[in-house]
Design a protein around this motif. Sequence first.
Motif, PDB file in Angstrom:
ATOM      1  N   GLY A 166       0.788  -1.224   0.000  1.00 54.16           N
ATOM      2  CA  GLY A 166       0.000   0.000   0.000  1.00 54.16           C
ATOM      3  C   GLY A 166       0.819   1.271   0.000  1.00 54.16           C
ATOM      4  O   GLY A 166       0.270   2.360   0.189  1.00 54.16           O
ATOM      5  N   ARG A 167       2.124   1.175  -0.255  1.00 51.77           N
ATOM      6  CA  ARG A 167       2.974   2.365  -0.236  1.00 51.77           C
ATOM      7  C   ARG A 167       3.237   2.936  -1.616  1.00 51.77           C
ATOM      8  O   ARG A 167       3.863   3.986  -1.744  1.00 51.77           O
ATOM      9  N   SER A 168       2.806   2.236  -2.656  1.00 55.33           N
ATOM     10  CA  SER A 168       3.003   2.710  -4.025  1.00 55.33           C
ATOM     11  C   SER A 168       1.651   2.952  -4.669  1.00 55.33           C
ATOM     12  O   SER A 168       0.599   2.651  -4.099  1.00 55.33           O
ATOM     13  N   LEU A 169       1.674   3.504  -5.865  1.00 53.61           N
ATOM     14  CA  LEU A 169       0.446   3.746  -6.624  1.00 53.61           C
ATOM     15  C   LEU A 169       0.297   2.632  -7.648  1.00 53.61           C
ATOM     16  O   LEU A 169       1.034   2.570  -8.630  1.00 53.61           O
ATOM     17  N   ASP A 170      -0.625   1.720  -7.412  1.00 54.84           N
ATOM     18  CA  ASP A 170      -0.877   0.580  -8.297  1.00 54.84           C
ATOM     19  C   ASP A 170      -2.260   0.755  -8.916  1.00 54.84           C
ATOM     20  O   ASP A 170      -3.255   0.877  -8.197  1.00 54.84           O
ATOM     21  N   LEU A 171      -2.325   0.746 -10.257  1.00 60.34           N
ATOM     22  CA  LEU A 171      -3.565   1.083 -10.955  1.00 60.34           C
ATOM     23  C   LEU A 171      -3.923   0.034 -12.004  1.00 60.34           C
ATOM     24  O   LEU A 171      -3.089  -0.737 -12.455  1.00 60.34           O
ATOM     25  N   SER A 172      -5.201   0.062 -12.409  1.00 61.44           N
ATOM     26  CA  SER A 172      -5.774  -0.692 -13.537  1.00 61.44           C
ATOM     27  C   SER A 172      -5.299  -2.147 -13.617  1.00 61.44           C
ATOM     28  O   SER A 172      -4.734  -2.574 -14.622  1.00 61.44           O
ATOM     29  N   PRO A 173      -5.534  -2.932 -12.562  1.00 60.96           N
ATOM     30  CA  PRO A 173      -5.149  -4.349 -12.625  1.00 60.96           C
ATOM     31  C   PRO A 173      -6.042  -5.133 -13.577  1.00 60.96           C
ATOM     32  O   PRO A 173      -7.233  -4.838 -13.723  1.00 60.96           O
ATOM     33  N   SER A 174      -5.477  -6.143 -14.230  1.00 58.35           N
ATOM     34  CA  SER A 174      -6.258  -7.047 -15.086  1.00 58.35           C
ATOM     35  C   SER A 174      -5.616  -8.422 -15.055  1.00 58.35           C
ATOM     36  O   SER A 174      -4.443  -8.575 -14.709  1.00 58.35           O
ATOM     37  N   PHE A 175      -6.400  -9.449 -15.427  1.00 61.82           N
ATOM     38  CA  PHE A 175      -5.933 -10.826 -15.395  1.00 61.82           C
ATOM     39  C   PHE A 175      -5.323 -11.236 -16.731  1.00 61.82           C
ATOM     40  O   PHE A 175      -5.707 -10.739 -17.795  1.00 61.82           O
ATOM     41  N   ILE A 182      -1.727 -11.421 -12.690  1.00 64.55           N
ATOM     42  CA  ILE A 182      -2.345 -10.094 -12.691  1.00 64.55           C
ATOM     43  C   ILE A 182      -1.300  -9.103 -13.163  1.00 64.55           C
ATOM     44  O   ILE A 182      -0.166  -9.098 -12.666  1.00 64.55           O
ATOM     45  N   VAL A 183      -1.653  -8.292 -14.140  1.00 64.05           N
ATOM     46  CA  VAL A 183      -0.776  -7.222 -14.598  1.00 64.05           C
ATOM     47  C   VAL A 183      -1.382  -5.890 -14.175  1.00 64.05           C
ATOM     48  O   VAL A 183      -2.613  -5.745 -14.123  1.00 64.05           O
ATOM     49  N   PHE A 184      -0.542  -4.929 -13.880  1.00 65.89           N
ATOM     50  CA  PHE A 184      -1.013  -3.638 -13.390  1.00 65.89           C
ATOM     51  C   PHE A 184       0.053  -2.582 -13.623  1.00 65.89           C
ATOM     52  O   PHE A 184       1.221  -2.893 -13.895  1.00 65.89           O
ATOM     53  N   SER A 185      -0.348  -1.325 -13.513  1.00 63.09           N
ATOM     54  CA  SER A 185       0.575  -0.201 -13.645  1.00 63.09           C
ATOM     55  C   SER A 185       0.983   0.264 -12.254  1.00 63.09           C
ATOM     56  O   SER A 185       0.148   0.334 -11.344  1.00 63.09           O
ATOM     57  N   SER A 186       2.269   0.600 -12.077  1.00 63.11           N
ATOM     58  CA  SER A 186       2.750   0.980 -10.752  1.00 63.11           C
ATOM     59  C   SER A 186       3.949   1.916 -10.849  1.00 63.11           C
ATOM     60  O   SER A 186       4.722   1.851 -11.812  1.00 63.11           O
ATOM     61  N   ASN A 187       4.109   2.756  -9.816  1.00 66.88           N
ATOM     62  CA  ASN A 187       5.284   3.623  -9.725  1.00 66.88           C
ATOM     63  C   ASN A 187       6.306   3.069  -8.739  1.00 66.88           C
ATOM     64  O   ASN A 187       7.209   3.794  -8.315  1.00 66.88           O
ATOM     65  N   ARG A 188       6.174   1.790  -8.375  1.00 66.53           N
ATOM     66  CA  ARG A 188       7.081   1.198  -7.388  1.00 66.53           C
ATOM     67  C   ARG A 188       8.514   1.119  -7.871  1.00 66.53           C
ATOM     68  O   ARG A 188       9.437   0.922  -7.065  1.00 66.53           O
ATOM     69  N   GLY A 189       8.736   1.286  -9.181  1.00 70.04           N
ATOM     70  CA  GLY A 189      10.086   1.171  -9.710  1.00 70.04           C
ATOM     71  C   GLY A 189      10.797   2.499  -9.917  1.00 70.04           C
ATOM     72  O   GLY A 189      11.940   2.519 -10.376  1.00 70.04           O
ATOM     73  N   GLY A 190      10.149   3.620  -9.576  1.00 70.32           N
ATOM     74  CA  GLY A 190      10.792   4.916  -9.789  1.00 70.32           C
ATOM     75  C   GLY A 190       9.792   5.997 -10.144  1.00 70.32           C
ATOM     76  O   GLY A 190       8.593   5.910  -9.838  1.00 70.32           O
ATOM     77  N   ARG A 191      10.270   7.020 -10.841  1.00 73.54           N
ATOM     78  CA  ARG A 191       9.441   8.196 -11.132  1.00 73.54           C
ATOM     79  C   ARG A 191       8.312   7.875 -12.085  1.00 73.54           C
ATOM     80  O   ARG A 191       7.210   8.400 -11.966  1.00 73.54           O
ATOM     81  N   HIS A 192       8.554   7.008 -13.068  1.00 80.95           N
ATOM     82  CA  HIS A 192       7.548   6.684 -14.065  1.00 80.95           C
ATOM     83  C   HIS A 192       6.659   5.530 -13.610  1.00 80.95           C
ATOM     84  O   HIS A 192       7.099   4.649 -12.866  1.00 80.95           O
ATOM     85  N   MET A 193       5.428   5.537 -14.074  1.00 81.76           N
ATOM     86  CA  MET A 193       4.569   4.364 -13.953  1.00 81.76           C
ATOM     87  C   MET A 193       5.016   3.347 -14.992  1.00 81.76           C
ATOM     88  O   MET A 193       5.263   3.698 -16.148  1.00 81.76           O
ATOM     89  N   SER A 194       5.111   2.078 -14.616  1.00 85.97           N
ATOM     90  CA  SER A 194       5.474   1.017 -15.546  1.00 85.97           C
ATOM     91  C   SER A 194       4.561  -0.184 -15.289  1.00 85.97           C
ATOM     92  O   SER A 194       3.798  -0.212 -14.320  1.00 85.97           O
ATOM     93  N   ILE A 195       4.623  -1.175 -16.174  1.00 84.60           N
ATOM     94  CA  ILE A 195       3.757  -2.338 -16.074  1.00 84.60           C
ATOM     95  C   ILE A 195       4.466  -3.453 -15.309  1.00 84.60           C
ATOM     96  O   ILE A 195       5.626  -3.770 -15.588  1.00 84.60           O
ATOM     97  N   TRP A 196       3.736  -4.058 -14.380  1.00 79.62           N
ATOM     98  CA  TRP A 196       4.267  -5.110 -13.534  1.00 79.62           C
ATOM     99  C   TRP A 196       3.342  -6.327 -13.582  1.00 79.62           C
ATOM    100  O   TRP A 196       2.176  -6.224 -13.947  1.00 79.62           O
ATOM    101  N   GLN A 197       3.886  -7.484 -13.180  1.00 79.37           N
ATOM    102  CA  GLN A 197       3.124  -8.724 -13.195  1.00 79.37           C
ATOM    103  C   GLN A 197       3.360  -9.489 -11.904  1.00 79.37           C
ATOM    104  O   GLN A 197       4.482  -9.546 -11.397  1.00 79.37           O
ATOM    105  N   MET A 198       2.287 -10.085 -11.367  1.00 78.84           N
ATOM    106  CA  MET A 198       2.405 -10.914 -10.170  1.00 78.84           C
ATOM    107  C   MET A 198       1.424 -12.083 -10.272  1.00 78.84           C
ATOM    108  O   MET A 198       0.462 -12.036 -11.059  1.00 78.84           O
TER     109      MET A 198
END
Length: 389
Positions: A166-175, A182-198
């Motif tokens: 809950g410390r990052s901005l995670d948006l628009s998750p989809s399966f 689940i793929v989603f957009s997040s700023n957990r990797g730095g200044r830019h939002m990027s796509i992540w998978q879990m």
Amino acid sequence: QVLERDQSGASFAKLTFPPTDDQGTLKTYNVLITKKTAETEWIPEELTIAWDNGKEDYSVILSEVKTRPVTLLRPKVVRTDDGWQVVPETLETLGMKDVTEGPAAEPPVRITNLPVGSVVDSLAISPDGQWLVFAVLSGKDKNSFRSQIQMIKTDGSSSPSLFGDGRSLDLSPSFSADGSQIVFSSNRGGRHMSIWQMAANGEGGITQLTGGDTTDLWPSLDSDPRPRLYYEALVDSRPDPRLYMTQLGTTLRTDLTTSGGEQPRVSPKADSVLFTLVNPKTGKREICRMSDRGGAAVNLTNLPDFDSFDPVWSKDGNRIAFVSDRGADADNHNNLDIWVTDMHHPDKPTRVTTNGSWDDSPAWDPGGRYIYFRSNRGGSWGIWRITLK
């Protein structure tokens, strides 16, 4: 003068009517009638009381306030001197107190039971129809803007499973197409939002799928044996959003359209992509379709004076659900509703919700019987399910 109520709820005052001028004009009183309880409020009415030959009884019918103010917190993409950034935007919306769809329609079912003040971001349903994934937003400025991805049973019976800290901005998750990821957009990797998978079961780590100089949003994975990722990308050096496609496991990416676009959603057959495109003359969004390889797009809505967005495919790919303000409520106000159209006749959409509240972010039940959506009806944000006719 505010009149106090007695134990029965009645208010009393003695009115006198002395002359106010040499012609003997009698005094009048301007009265404001109000009523409010813990659950309900009525629209105040004004009344003028004159001597009226000693008349003692007056009656006023108050109209109930049928709407509730509901604050919407949502991500807004802005272009600054430092490039594209996602910042919080607060918008005051109106939700109907009545949550139904009229006496002839089956009432929708509320799925979530979130704390008061919670704001749901976009949502998605697992391919087997068992799970809903969504993000809950919080924060008042760029530094405090955060979210928490949650997953619940589609019938609302389970407690939420939480993903991340809950410390990052995670948006628009989809399966993913098989529901395992689940793929989603997040700023957990730095200044830019990027796509992540879990993993959808929460096990293992979280993998970064995109990176570099773009702000990446709205990920969508296709069902190809070698999955392709479709997403919206904002390049710092460009003023418009782009639509990119990349084969997972490679660093290559394809810019799919000459005109850009937003909110890509690849079809279940992995042969075409839905997206929204802003009409430069009106500033309104329209829904388009193109090949999975990109190229020329077909406008499916063709209503430049109305806003249409959030397109999603049905599981068989024959229908789409989307959001539009083309319809009006009982007071003849245009508001956001869920619509469905057959892809063979996209010019003849059917309106699904008519409540007068803010309804958006539709998601299909795999069986095609229900649509899940976000709404502020009832005075708070939540996920609802409506049965299709």
